[in-house]
Design a protein around this motif. Structure first.
Motif, PDB file in Angstrom:
ATOM      1  N   LEU A   5     -62.088 -55.204 -15.733  1.00  0.00           N
ATOM      2  CA  LEU A   5     -61.908 -55.283 -14.286  1.00  0.00           C
ATOM      3  C   LEU A   5     -60.721 -54.450 -13.819  1.00  0.00           C
ATOM      4  CD1 LEU A   5     -62.771 -56.919 -11.642  1.00  0.00           C
ATOM      5  CD2 LEU A   5     -60.759 -58.295 -12.134  1.00  0.00           C
ATOM      6  N   MET A   6     -59.625 -54.498 -14.576  1.00  0.00           N
ATOM      7  CA  MET A   6     -58.416 -53.779 -14.181  1.00  0.00           C
ATOM      8  C   MET A   6     -57.898 -52.927 -15.331  1.00  0.00           C
ATOM      9  SD  MET A   6     -54.782 -55.196 -12.662  1.00  0.00           S
ATOM     10  CE  MET A   6     -54.337 -56.071 -14.166  1.00  0.00           C
ATOM     11  N   VAL A  28     -57.578 -55.461 -18.417  1.00  0.00           N
ATOM     12  CA  VAL A  28     -57.915 -56.879 -18.329  1.00  0.00           C
ATOM     13  C   VAL A  28     -59.403 -57.007 -18.048  1.00  0.00           C
ATOM     14  CG1 VAL A  28     -57.494 -59.061 -17.136  1.00  0.00           C
ATOM     15  CG2 VAL A  28     -55.616 -57.428 -17.465  1.00  0.00           C
ATOM     16  N   LYS A  30     -62.993 -58.800 -16.960  1.00  0.00           N
ATOM     17  CA  LYS A  30     -63.411 -59.708 -15.892  1.00  0.00           C
ATOM     18  C   LYS A  30     -63.505 -61.123 -16.444  1.00  0.00           C
ATOM     19  CE  LYS A  30     -67.026 -60.422 -12.411  1.00  0.00           C
ATOM     20  NZ  LYS A  30     -66.060 -60.586 -11.319  1.00  0.00           N
ATOM     21  N   LEU A  64     -58.763 -50.992 -10.104  1.00  0.00           N
ATOM     22  CA  LEU A  64     -59.397 -52.302  -9.996  1.00  0.00           C
ATOM     23  C   LEU A  64     -60.847 -52.086  -9.612  1.00  0.00           C
ATOM     24  CD1 LEU A  64     -58.588 -55.329 -10.215  1.00  0.00           C
ATOM     25  CD2 LEU A  64     -58.390 -55.339  -7.727  1.00  0.00           C
ATOM     26  N   ILE A  79     -56.388 -58.739  -4.121  1.00  0.00           N
ATOM     27  CA  ILE A  79     -55.515 -59.443  -5.053  1.00  0.00           C
ATOM     28  C   ILE A  79     -54.724 -60.500  -4.282  1.00  0.00           C
ATOM     29  CG2 ILE A  79     -53.533 -59.209  -6.611  1.00  0.00           C
ATOM     30  CD1 ILE A  79     -54.437 -56.330  -7.152  1.00  0.00           C
ATOM     31  N   LEU A 158     -58.614 -60.447  -8.302  1.00  0.00           N
ATOM     32  CA  LEU A 158     -57.570 -60.753  -9.280  1.00  0.00           C
ATOM     33  C   LEU A 158     -56.593 -61.757  -8.685  1.00  0.00           C
ATOM     34  CD1 LEU A 158     -56.210 -60.000 -12.042  1.00  0.00           C
ATOM     35  CD2 LEU A 158     -54.903 -58.278 -10.767  1.00  0.00           C
ATOM     36  N   LEU A 160     -52.875 -63.613  -9.227  1.00  0.00           N
ATOM     37  CA  LEU A 160     -51.582 -63.499  -9.901  1.00  0.00           C
ATOM     38  C   LEU A 160     -50.803 -64.790  -9.676  1.00  0.00           C
ATOM     39  CD1 LEU A 160     -50.669 -59.908  -8.621  1.00  0.00           C
ATOM     40  CD2 LEU A 160     -51.879 -60.512 -10.731  1.00  0.00           C
ATOM     41  N   THR A 190     -60.384 -63.995 -12.760  1.00  0.00           N
ATOM     42  CA  THR A 190     -59.526 -63.139 -13.570  1.00  0.00           C
ATOM     43  C   THR A 190     -58.097 -63.335 -13.092  1.00  0.00           C
ATOM     44  OG1 THR A 190     -61.324 -61.517 -13.656  1.00  0.00           O
ATOM     45  CG2 THR A 190     -59.137 -60.780 -14.363  1.00  0.00           C
ATOM     46  N   ALA A 191     -57.177 -63.610 -14.013  1.00  0.00           N
ATOM     47  CA  ALA A 191     -55.821 -63.964 -13.577  1.00  0.00           C
ATOM     48  C   ALA A 191     -54.760 -63.523 -14.570  1.00  0.00           C
ATOM     49  CB  ALA A 191     -55.721 -65.481 -13.356  1.00  0.00           C
TER      50      ALA A 191
END
Length: 326
Positions: A5-6, A28, A30, A64, A79, A158, A160, A190-191
């Motif tokens: 994903l990222m 990262v 998904k 992303l 995000i 995403l 955070l 996704t985190a």
């Protein structure tokens, strides 16, 4: 094939001539949960701020969903960031707090849809009954669930989380982190999760990024970081055992014996002193200090030792892992 994903490539952040982030590259997947761990000032929160667009990197790129978002403003990035404090509006109800961000989304979301989505996400985080209460009427743990619901209602690509449990008491923190991991995995979120707590990092993260001085010391699964630290920094922060002269021995491979007891030829020993005994999980453990390498370690043993007693710590040579970087 796993969809990344990222993708972050060679991200660097310089502040007053000092590198806060240094040439970070990682990807990262998904639905993956990443724990960021490291001492204060190592760059964890700065990394989150750069990803969220709250701070700009000096160089490097952030992708992303296949799009370069390096120069996008914060509001145009899919995000959402959760902070240490819930930061709820005290004059708004829980439902109003959760749906607040939807009022400013484009295209505009109708009030009836905002309420429906708000009640739906509150149901998911198991606090629907609190919808019409105010923040000062609910507990700290419930406030963090509200904060999480407020973040997820925006359907971010995403999420955070910057030490979201740091202000909670230990029992609540322990129960909430388990619930958060289960919830995020169930929802496919996704985190990236910042924490100082080693156990918390292992509970939440599918992988763990250990940071120091703006760089990754190791980026691997919890099991790999714990049992196969790549350098002394990771061993000191994350693993339980001894490291010395590029060697690492896990604590569960260490044994205690009386001084100068004859050992098999494939064993090595270190002189130590018993600091104290503690009972855990029904077994006796001894905390011992090893003056020659200036380290302490906790070792399980069914033998009887006294405080300040001189002992030997020993281990099989085959149980030694070599550390590549010191």
């Amino acid at each position: 094939m796993t969809y990344m994903l990222m993708k972050v490539k060679r991200l660097t952040k310089t502040y007053h001539g000092q590198k806060v982030l240094s040439d970070l590259s990682f990807a990262v997947a998904k639905g993956e949960l990443i724990s960021l761990v490291g001492p204060s000032g190592c760059g964890k929160s700065t990394l989150l701020r750069c990803l969220a667009g709250l701070s700009s990197g000096t160089s490097g790129t952030i992708e992303l969903n296949g799009e370069d978002i390096t120069n996008r403003s914060t509001e145009k990035r899919p995000i959402v960031m959760m902070f240490q404090q819930p930061l709820l509006f005290p004059h708004l109800t829980i439902l109003q707090n959760v749906t607040y961000g939807l009022k400013y989304q484009k295209p505009k979301v109708k009030k009836s849809e905002r309420i429906e989505r708000g009640l739906g996400i509150l149901e998911k985080v198991e606090i629907a009954s609190l919808a019409h209460r105010y923040p000062n009427e609910i507990s700290g743990g419930q406030q963090q669930r509200v904060s999480l619901a407020r973040a997820l209602i925006l359907n971010p690509a995403l999420l955070l989380l910057d030490e979201p449990f740091s202000s909670l008491d230990p029992p609540l923190r322990t129960s909430l982190r388990k619930w958060v991991r289960e919830f995020l995995k169930k929802e496919g979120v996704t985190a990236l999760f910042v924490t100082h707590d080693r156990e918390e990092a292992m509970v939440i993260g599918d992988r763990i990024a250990v940071m120091k001085d703006g760089t990754f010391q190791q980026f691997a699964t919890p099991e790999e970081v714990y049992s196969q630290p790549e350098n002394a920094t990771v061993a000191g922060l994350f693993s339980e055992g001894l490291y010395n002269n590029r060697k690492f021995i896990q604590a569960n491979k260490l044994k205690l014996t009386t001084v100068n007891k004859l050992l098999p030829a494939d064993n090595e020993r270190l002189s130590a002193v018993v600091e104290h005994k503690v009972m855990k999980y029904g077994y006796p453990f001894f905390r011992v200090s090893i003056p020659s390498i200036k380290q302490t370690v906790v070792i399980q043993s069914n033998q009887s030792f006294q405080e300040n007693e001189a002992v030997d710590v020993y281990y099989k040579i085959s149980d030694v892992s070599l550390i590549t970087n010191l």
